[in-house]
Enzyme design. Structure first.
Site, PDB file in Angstrom:
ATOM      1  N   ASP A 207       0.829  -1.202   0.000  1.00 48.42           N
ATOM      2  CA  ASP A 207       0.000   0.000   0.000  1.00 48.42           C
ATOM      3  C   ASP A 207       0.871   1.263   0.000  1.00 48.42           C
ATOM      4  O   ASP A 207       1.872   1.326   0.715  1.00 48.42           O
ATOM      5  CB  ASP A 207      -0.863  -0.034   1.280  1.00 48.42           C
ATOM      6  CG  ASP A 207      -1.919   1.046   1.311  1.00 48.42           C
ATOM      7  OD1 ASP A 207      -2.813   1.015   0.452  1.00 48.42           O
ATOM      8  OD2 ASP A 207      -1.871   1.923   2.200  1.00 48.42           O
ATOM      9  N   GLU A 256      14.634 -15.282   0.502  1.00 49.98           N
ATOM     10  CA  GLU A 256      14.990 -16.359   1.436  1.00 49.98           C
ATOM     11  C   GLU A 256      14.016 -17.531   1.296  1.00 49.98           C
ATOM     12  O   GLU A 256      14.249 -18.605   1.833  1.00 49.98           O
ATOM     13  CB  GLU A 256      14.914 -15.851   2.891  1.00 49.98           C
ATOM     14  CG  GLU A 256      16.071 -14.961   3.284  1.00 49.98           C
ATOM     15  CD  GLU A 256      15.831 -14.302   4.651  1.00 49.98           C
ATOM     16  OE1 GLU A 256      14.886 -14.688   5.377  1.00 49.98           O
ATOM     17  OE2 GLU A 256      16.597 -13.371   4.963  1.00 49.98           O
TER      18      GLU A 256
HETATM   19  C1  NOJ Z   1      -4.553   2.857  -0.878  1.00 49.02           C
HETATM   20  C2  NOJ Z   1      -5.665   1.915  -0.526  1.00 49.02           C
HETATM   21  O1  NOJ Z   1      -6.009   1.171  -1.666  1.00 49.02           O
HETATM   22  C3  NOJ Z   1      -6.796   2.788  -0.023  1.00 49.02           C
HETATM   23  O2  NOJ Z   1      -7.968   2.053   0.142  1.00 49.02           O
HETATM   24  C4  NOJ Z   1      -6.351   3.446   1.259  1.00 49.02           C
HETATM   25  O3  NOJ Z   1      -7.352   4.347   1.677  1.00 49.02           O
HETATM   26  C5  NOJ Z   1      -5.055   4.220   1.067  1.00 49.02           C
HETATM   27  N1  NOJ Z   1      -4.086   3.491   0.310  1.00 49.02           N
HETATM   28  C6  NOJ Z   1      -4.434   4.573   2.398  1.00 49.02           C
HETATM   29  O4  NOJ Z   1      -3.923   3.429   3.022  1.00 49.02           O
END
Ligand code: NOJ
Length: 541
Positions: A207, A256
């Site tokens: 993310d 790993e």
């Molecule tokens: C991207 C994620 O897909 C989204 O749902 C989220 O709100 C933001 N990153 C923040 O983590």
């Protein structure tokens, strides 16, 4: 069901199905989907024919941002189950030949994370505060935030704490940003990656992968620019070159394992070249490419995007990724059923009435686009419910909305709840078979006819179409080459090396198909011809 084959390259052309766990299947009857719910649907996923699932966060969370506010990276939210449920789910998926990708959220934790709680109690300048990004405010009494930056969800990107300091949160205030210059933060994520890899996780979706490295001197210069929009390596916040040092460390952990664990970066960056850095084999290995998702249903746009991304992926030593829908965007049948350049937020705010949605056209185009995508070299990411042809639930009432985007923009942005409504499994009953109680977001009446039960009975359903396309994709999958053939302004026709042709008609008039065996079409043919807004796969031996 076929158990997993040992294949280090499994990810290169995988069909990956995204599960938003809270909205997939609820085994506990509390209105929130859970891990045992996923396990109960493994036969469904196996019959669908996907190679892997990616689970959005299932970690303990107060759900300030749908689980992307993580309290503890190495546990399961008690609302969703236990670590034992997780192990059972992984075992069931693996036994069905399906790999497991989990979401890692390294840019920020939640404000309930023990480290953040410790930071709040610790004094200014302490090691506990150094794990996050605390700064003094401006003005004589420090009452103005350190900068004027806005958070991605709206409102200021800084929040003041009791002793007067401020902390940075690029997303919601409940999501304080980590300081990735801090060695403890780095080491803790390495521990997390080992933790899940040891439990059999095959890969990671990372993310906000472009956000971790930041250049924020302490104190921050007074005249610091709001550089939030610059995504070319010169921003203090986004896509900085040194972020890749972090991923080189991660790669060592991934390697790993046998087969090496994989990763795909969520990195909204400005160019395919910047994206390729995340996808390097020394880094995460793959990166999401949202270009098709952002494109109009248009032959020229699609062709340019496909050509550029395949070339870029080959240069970077990776395979491309393709995606039309996920938990952050309006579902693609709805996008394609609206006039070009529709302001999607305004449409959502009108409850999905202005402009009116052409549901039938949108779904036709979505099916055509999906079939084209499934013929491309690279991995295809599918979002739960798209196999049912679900449209966006655009008329959710304000009081039901959960997305911080809606709340923080004071209602100016409707947010992303409309694609996160729990799935309909049956034609009736409480929550259409999602669970024994009502669902955490209200489901519309039209979910009945789009439910798995209804579509299972209909050989022309979108579900039947996805199953057939995914089955054929397995048998036709060739090496990663693609050749364009006879493209016009309104037709895209390409061939994979084993004689697998994909033809999409973006224009108004029906066209002839190449001579060969028509394997599958996204909609009915018209007297043997390919009608508007339709794709066909033809096998020419
Ligand atoms: C991207 C994620 O897909 C989204 O749902 C989220 O709100 C933001 N990153 C923040 O983590």
């Amino acid at each position: 069901m076929s158990p997993l084959q040992h294949d280090p390259d499994w990810w290169r052309q995988a069909a990956v199905y995204q599960i938003y766990p809270r909205s997939f299947a609820d085994s506990g009857g509390d209105g929130i989907g859970d891990l045992a719910g996923v396990t109960s649907r493994v036969p469904y996923l196996a019959a669908l024919g996907v190679d892997a699932v990616w689970l959005s966060p299932f970690y303990p969370s107060a759900l300030a941002d749908g689980g992307y506010d993580v309290d503890d990276y190495r546990d399961v939210d008690p609302k969703l189950g236990t670590l034992a449920d997780f192990d059972e789910m992984v075992a069931a998926l693996h036994a069905a030949g399906i790999r497991v990708i989990v979401d890692i959220v390294p840019n920020h934790s939640s404000n309930r994370h023990v480290w953040f709680q410790e930071a709040l109690k610790a004094p200014k300048g302490s090691p506990a505060r150094d794990r996050y990004i605390f700064r003094d405010g401006r003005g004589a009494d420090g009452s103005r935030p350190p900068t004027d930056w806005k958070s991605v969800f709206g409102g200021p990107a800084w929040q003041r704490v009791e002793d007067g300091q401020w902390y940075l949160h690029l997303f919601a205030p409940e999501q304080p940003d980590f300081n990735w210059k801090n060695r403890e933060v780095r080491d803790d994520f390495l521990t997390t990656l080992r933790f899940w890899s040891d439990r059999g996780v095959d890969g990671y979706r990372v993310d906000v992968a472009n956000g971790l490295a930041k250049d924020l001197p302490d104190p921050l210069p007074d005249d610091i620019a709001d550089s939030a929009d610059l995504m070319n390596g010169s921003s203090r916040l986004w896509d900085r070159d040194e972020v890749h040092e972090i991923y080189r460390e991660w790669r060592k952990i991934f390697d790993e394992y046998d087969p090496p664990r994989t990763a795909v970066a969520e990195a909204w960056v400005s160019t395919a070249e910047r994206r390729a850095r995340y996808a390097s084999p020394e880094g995460l290995g793959q990166a999401f490419n949202f270009d098709l998702l952002k494109a109009n249903f248009d032959a020229a746009e699609f062709r340019e995007i496909i050509t550029a991304n395949l070339a870029q992926a080959a240069t970077a030593g990776t395979s491309s990724t393709w995606v039309f829908s996920n938990h952050d965007v309006v579902r693609h049948p709805s996008r394609y059923g609206l006039p070009r350049d529709t302001d999607e937020n305004a449409w959502l705010l009108s409850g999905g009435t202005q402009p009116p949605l052409d549901r039938e056209l949108g779904l036709r185009r979505a099916r055509a686009a999906t079939l084209l995508m499934l013929a491309l070299p690279g991995s295809a990411y599918l979002y739960q419910g798209e196999e049912l042809g679900l449209h966006e639930v655009a008329d959710l009432p304000a009081e039901a909305l959960q997305d911080p985007t809606f709340l923080r923009s004071e209602g100016e942005e409707k947010g992303r709840d409309g694609c996160r409504v729990p799935l309909p499994w049956t034609t009736g009953g409480p929550s259409y078979g999602f669970g024994a109680g009502s669902a955490h977001l209200p489901q519309p009446a039209w979910f009945a006819e789009s439910s798995v039960e209804a579509e299972d009975r209909d050989p022309d359903s979108t579900l039947a179409f996805y199953r057939e396309a995914l089955r054929l994709r397995h048998s036709l999958r060739a090496d990663e080459k693609l050749e364009w053939s006879d493209a016009t302004d309104t037709v895209l026709h390409f061939v994979r090396p084993n004689g697998w042709h994909s033809v999409t008609n973006f224009g108004p008039d029906a066209i002839e198909l190449p001579a060969g065996e028509v394997a599958v079409t996204s909609g009915p043919l018209d007297d043997g011809k390919l009608p508007a807004n339709t794709t066909a796969w033809v096998v020419v031996r």
